[in-house]
Design a protein around this motif. Structure first.
Motif, PDB file in Angstrom:
ATOM      1  N   PHE A  64       0.992  -1.237   0.207  1.00 56.20           N
ATOM      2  CA  PHE A  64      -0.027   0.091   0.046  1.00 56.20           C
ATOM      3  C   PHE A  64       0.732   1.245   0.129  1.00 56.20           C
ATOM      4  O   PHE A  64       0.133   2.226  -0.386  1.00 56.20           O
ATOM      5  CB  PHE A  64      -0.839   0.091   1.115  1.00 56.20           C
ATOM      6  CG  PHE A  64      -2.097  -0.994   1.211  1.00 56.20           C
ATOM      7  CD1 PHE A  64      -3.280  -0.540   0.284  1.00 56.20           C
ATOM      8  CD2 PHE A  64      -2.024  -2.244   1.748  1.00 56.20           C
ATOM      9  CE1 PHE A  64      -4.272  -1.463  -0.117  1.00 56.20           C
ATOM     10  CE2 PHE A  64      -3.332  -2.887   1.342  1.00 56.20           C
ATOM     11  CZ  PHE A  64      -4.362  -2.721   0.426  1.00 56.20           C
ATOM     12  N   TYR A  67       1.435   1.540  -3.707  1.00 59.45           N
ATOM     13  CA  TYR A  67       0.142   1.952  -4.117  1.00 59.45           C
ATOM     14  C   TYR A  67      -0.029   3.488  -4.028  1.00 59.45           C
ATOM     15  O   TYR A  67      -0.618   4.105  -5.021  1.00 59.45           O
ATOM     16  CB  TYR A  67      -0.914   1.040  -3.508  1.00 59.45           C
ATOM     17  CG  TYR A  67      -2.559   1.801  -3.498  1.00 59.45           C
ATOM     18  CD1 TYR A  67      -2.805   1.360  -4.762  1.00 59.45           C
ATOM     19  CD2 TYR A  67      -3.061   2.427  -2.907  1.00 59.45           C
ATOM     20  CE1 TYR A  67      -4.392   1.731  -5.110  1.00 59.45           C
ATOM     21  CE2 TYR A  67      -4.440   2.949  -3.062  1.00 59.45           C
ATOM     22  CZ  TYR A  67      -5.048   2.468  -3.973  1.00 59.45           C
ATOM     23  OH  TYR A  67      -6.561   2.843  -4.435  1.00 59.45           O
ATOM     24  N   ALA A  68       0.430   4.233  -2.857  1.00 61.99           N
ATOM     25  CA  ALA A  68       0.154   5.568  -2.651  1.00 61.99           C
ATOM     26  C   ALA A  68       1.112   6.476  -3.513  1.00 61.99           C
ATOM     27  O   ALA A  68       0.709   7.497  -3.839  1.00 61.99           O
ATOM     28  CB  ALA A  68       0.525   5.733  -1.322  1.00 61.99           C
ATOM     29  N   GLN A 174      -6.657   6.429   3.726  1.00 61.76           N
ATOM     30  CA  GLN A 174      -6.945   5.462   2.716  1.00 61.76           C
ATOM     31  C   GLN A 174      -5.821   4.340   2.813  1.00 61.76           C
ATOM     32  O   GLN A 174      -6.258   3.094   2.961  1.00 61.76           O
ATOM     33  CB  GLN A 174      -7.216   5.998   1.526  1.00 61.76           C
ATOM     34  CG  GLN A 174      -7.469   4.879   0.430  1.00 61.76           C
ATOM     35  CD  GLN A 174      -7.706   5.458  -0.916  1.00 61.76           C
ATOM     36  OE1 GLN A 174      -8.134   6.536  -0.995  1.00 61.76           O
ATOM     37  NE2 GLN A 174      -7.498   4.840  -2.066  1.00 61.76           N
ATOM     38  N   VAL A 175      -4.668   4.761   3.072  1.00 65.35           N
ATOM     39  CA  VAL A 175      -3.668   3.898   3.114  1.00 65.35           C
ATOM     40  C   VAL A 175      -3.414   3.024   4.411  1.00 65.35           C
ATOM     41  O   VAL A 175      -3.448   1.921   4.371  1.00 65.35           O
ATOM     42  CB  VAL A 175      -2.254   4.395   2.888  1.00 65.35           C
ATOM     43  CG1 VAL A 175      -1.036   3.463   3.027  1.00 65.35           C
ATOM     44  CG2 VAL A 175      -2.236   4.928   1.264  1.00 65.35           C
ATOM     45  N   ASP A 178      -6.620   0.852   4.809  1.00 66.23           N
ATOM     46  CA  ASP A 178      -6.291  -0.595   4.170  1.00 66.23           C
ATOM     47  C   ASP A 178      -5.593  -1.441   4.663  1.00 66.23           C
ATOM     48  O   ASP A 178      -5.530  -2.738   4.532  1.00 66.23           O
ATOM     49  CB  ASP A 178      -5.960   0.071   2.556  1.00 66.23           C
ATOM     50  CG  ASP A 178      -7.113   0.375   1.768  1.00 66.23           C
ATOM     51  OD1 ASP A 178      -8.188   0.361   2.323  1.00 66.23           O
ATOM     52  OD2 ASP A 178      -6.864   1.037   0.556  1.00 66.23           O
ATOM     53  N   PHE A 202      -5.947  -5.789  -1.363  1.00 66.30           N
ATOM     54  CA  PHE A 202      -5.166  -4.719  -2.156  1.00 66.30           C
ATOM     55  C   PHE A 202      -6.310  -4.517  -3.503  1.00 66.30           C
ATOM     56  O   PHE A 202      -6.175  -3.401  -4.087  1.00 66.30           O
ATOM     57  CB  PHE A 202      -4.012  -5.031  -2.563  1.00 66.30           C
ATOM     58  CG  PHE A 202      -3.264  -4.371  -3.445  1.00 66.30           C
ATOM     59  CD1 PHE A 202      -2.759  -3.022  -3.027  1.00 66.30           C
ATOM     60  CD2 PHE A 202      -2.855  -4.845  -4.732  1.00 66.30           C
ATOM     61  CE1 PHE A 202      -2.093  -2.220  -4.019  1.00 66.30           C
ATOM     62  CE2 PHE A 202      -2.077  -3.925  -5.693  1.00 66.30           C
ATOM     63  CZ  PHE A 202      -1.915  -2.602  -5.228  1.00 66.30           C
ATOM     64  N   ARG A 205      -9.833  -3.064  -2.545  1.00 63.63           N
ATOM     65  CA  ARG A 205      -9.831  -1.762  -1.969  1.00 63.63           C
ATOM     66  C   ARG A 205      -8.985  -0.693  -2.563  1.00 63.63           C
ATOM     67  O   ARG A 205      -9.242   0.414  -2.532  1.00 63.63           O
ATOM     68  CB  ARG A 205      -9.610  -1.665  -0.512  1.00 63.63           C
ATOM     69  CG  ARG A 205     -10.526  -2.546   0.451  1.00 63.63           C
ATOM     70  CD  ARG A 205     -10.406  -2.377   1.909  1.00 63.63           C
ATOM     71  NE  ARG A 205     -10.356  -1.056   2.361  1.00 63.63           N
ATOM     72  CZ  ARG A 205     -11.507  -0.291   2.923  1.00 63.63           C
ATOM     73  NH1 ARG A 205     -12.721  -1.038   2.731  1.00 63.63           N
ATOM     74  NH2 ARG A 205     -11.349   0.756   3.120  1.00 63.63           N
ATOM     75  N   GLY A 206      -7.993  -1.336  -3.168  1.00 67.66           N
ATOM     76  CA  GLY A 206      -7.063  -0.601  -3.937  1.00 67.66           C
ATOM     77  C   GLY A 206      -7.494  -0.230  -5.378  1.00 67.66           C
ATOM     78  O   GLY A 206      -7.788   1.005  -5.682  1.00 67.66           O
ATOM     79  N   PHE A 207      -7.726  -1.236  -6.454  1.00 67.07           N
ATOM     80  CA  PHE A 207      -8.078  -1.139  -7.652  1.00 67.07           C
ATOM     81  C   PHE A 207      -9.631  -0.825  -8.049  1.00 67.07           C
ATOM     82  O   PHE A 207      -9.813   0.083  -8.579  1.00 67.07           O
ATOM     83  CB  PHE A 207      -7.759  -2.209  -8.270  1.00 67.07           C
ATOM     84  CG  PHE A 207      -6.201  -2.054  -9.030  1.00 67.07           C
ATOM     85  CD1 PHE A 207      -5.660  -1.428  -9.909  1.00 67.07           C
ATOM     86  CD2 PHE A 207      -5.311  -2.925  -8.132  1.00 67.07           C
ATOM     87  CE1 PHE A 207      -4.422  -1.369 -10.107  1.00 67.07           C
ATOM     88  CE2 PHE A 207      -4.048  -2.901  -8.520  1.00 67.07           C
ATOM     89  CZ  PHE A 207      -3.534  -2.107  -9.318  1.00 67.07           C
ATOM     90  N   GLY A 210     -10.296   2.179  -4.720  1.00 67.24           N
ATOM     91  CA  GLY A 210      -9.210   3.304  -4.319  1.00 67.24           C
ATOM     92  C   GLY A 210      -9.618   4.505  -5.307  1.00 67.24           C
ATOM     93  O   GLY A 210      -9.287   5.629  -4.893  1.00 67.24           O
ATOM     94  N   SER A 213     -12.346   6.810  -3.663  1.00 64.80           N
ATOM     95  CA  SER A 213     -12.450   6.623  -2.212  1.00 64.80           C
ATOM     96  C   SER A 213     -12.162   8.018  -1.384  1.00 64.80           C
ATOM     97  O   SER A 213     -12.410   8.980  -1.756  1.00 64.80           O
ATOM     98  CB  SER A 213     -11.551   5.368  -1.822  1.00 64.80           C
ATOM     99  OG  SER A 213     -11.789   5.075  -0.394  1.00 64.80           O
TER     100      SER A 213
END
Length: 424
Positions: A64, A67-68, A174-175, A178, A202, A205-207, A210, A213
């Motif tokens: 994550f 991801y950020a 968010q990060v 998650d 991931f 909630r990520g793709f 996210g 969100s």
């Protein structure tokens, strides 16, 4: 040239000067104190999971964190003419990830129990996330932008600044949230210290979630804070209330059980429902950011009008939007490779710095004007005197179509990956 570089390196930059001013404000120390308390609480929440599942927890943190990165790059690029100081962006991220997360995790649980008693356990289970989540989380997150305004009022000069600080608050929340969901997913899966459940969270909630969100919701609320800072009147208060209500509404819609069955058409229906629930928030934010960015660009670019040795008419047009700036760099690359494209980028950044200095009558404007002239002389010698690119017909529309189709294909691939990992 060497003496000029030496002079620049020894003079404190605006970010350092801003940091020195922030330390002298009482609100800064309050921000530090609540961030430390929030960080201690977040670490305590993650300690049990990290002790039981060290590999999965470490994998979640790294995943994550990576991801950020694209979110950070996009959020920072929103304000081309005045990049926000890194220490304030870190403070905004820290508020979201530490203060807001620590506060909301416990408050959400208490609100869920209260809703179950006041209405019914069934209602709290189905509608609780849509009622308690945005009601608690959005006000707590927007307080982070308020704190930034108290610590460094001079850094909020446009609505775009509010978007940026709000986005960083939301991204921090968010990060960290998650990561907590991922660790809880590992515990619920009951398969030991495995990374599979982390990957499922991931992807979910990520793709799939996210893009629309907390980063988006808090950016909208943050724009209202900036508007109120800039317009301390009734309309500023109305705009702030409207932006916070909008963030609450989009958050509530996203958390709601509406269309949870995907129109009864399985995975494809669920993906369509997610797009239907998330797209309105994305479109509203894009339109607001575009409108605010155009107003800000128009204000700063007027400072350069009438100085063709600093910026030609066509360069002023190219500087107005991110799309036209990127097009100018692409044309330079096509003509002269990375070196020419990088010089065009340097010219654009120098022109932006000069416009900012001129708008505030700062003494370093003379240095930045000479920097722009030096870069222009280099470009003229290279046979590229104008850093611009003519607009291509219909490219923006096809870009949107291609982006939507690509997003749909990616969503289907993500859904297939989730099923393969045993997540649904």
């Amino acid at each position: 040239m060497n003496s000029h570089r030496a002079a620049v390196t020894v003079r404190p930059g605006p970010a350092w000067e801003g940091a020195q001013q922030a330390v002298a404000v009482p609100a800064f120390w309050l921000l530090v104190a609540v961030s430390l308390v929030g960080g201690w609480q977040v670490l305590a929440m993650l300690h049990t999971g990290a002790a039981a599942y060290p590999v999965a927890t470490g994998f979640a943190v790294v995943l994550f964190a990576l991801y950020a990165v694209p979110f950070v790059l996009v959020a920072r690029s929103l304000d081309f003419f005045e990049r926000e100081p890194p220490h304030l962006l870190a403070a905004a991220f820290g508020w979201g990830g530490l203060v807001a997360t620590a506060t909301c995790v416990r408050a959400d649980e208490a609100a869920h129990d209260l809703l179950a008693k006041l209405v019914s356990p069934a209602f709290a289970t189905v509608w609780g996330p849509a009622v308690t989540g945005p009601t608690i989380e959005e006000p707590v997150k927007v307080l982070g932008v308020v704190a930034i305004g108290l610590v460094a009022r001079s850094q909020i000069n446009s609505v775009v600044d509010g978007f940026v600080y709000g986005a960083f608050v939301g991204l921090g929340f968010q990060v960290v949230e998650d990561v907590m969901y991922a660790v809880n997913g590992v515990a619920l899966a009951g398969r030991g210290d495995a990374v599979g459940p982390v990957a499922v969270v991931f992807l979910l909630r990520g793709f799939l979630g996210g893009l629309w969100s907390h980063t988006l919701f808090s950016a909208l609320a943050g724009s209202g804070v900036a508007y109120l800072v800039l317009h301390r009147d009734r309309w500023g208060l109305v705009r702030f209330a409207g932006s916070l209500l909008g963030a609450w509404g989009f958050h509530a819609l996203w958390n709601s059980p509406l269309l949870a069955d995907g129109f009864g058409h399985g995975t494809a229906g669920v993906l369509a429902a997610l797009l239907l629930k998330g797209t309105p928030a994305l479109l509203v934010i894009l339109l607001l950011v575009r409108s605010a960015g155009q107003r800000e660009a128009g204000y700063y670019l007027r400072q350069l009008v009438g100085e063709p040795e600093v910026a030609t008419v066509r360069e002023l047009s190219a500087l107005a939007t991110g799309r036209t700036r990127l097009a100018a760099r692409r044309l330079a690359y096509a003509r002269g490779g990375w070196k020419l494209a990088n010089r065009v980028k340097q010219l654009q950044r120098a022109q932006a710095r000069l416009a900012l200095d001129l708008s505030r009558d700062l003494p370093r404007a003379a240095e930045h004007r000479e920097e722009v002239r030096a870069l222009r002389r280099w470009l003229v010698a290279a046979g590229h005197p104008d850093a611009y690119a003519p607009d291509g017909p219909g490219t923006a529309g096809w870009g949107w179509v291609g982006g939507c189709l690509g997003a749909a294909v990616l969503a289907l691939l993500v859904a297939a990956a989730i099923r393969a990992l045993g997540g649904g």
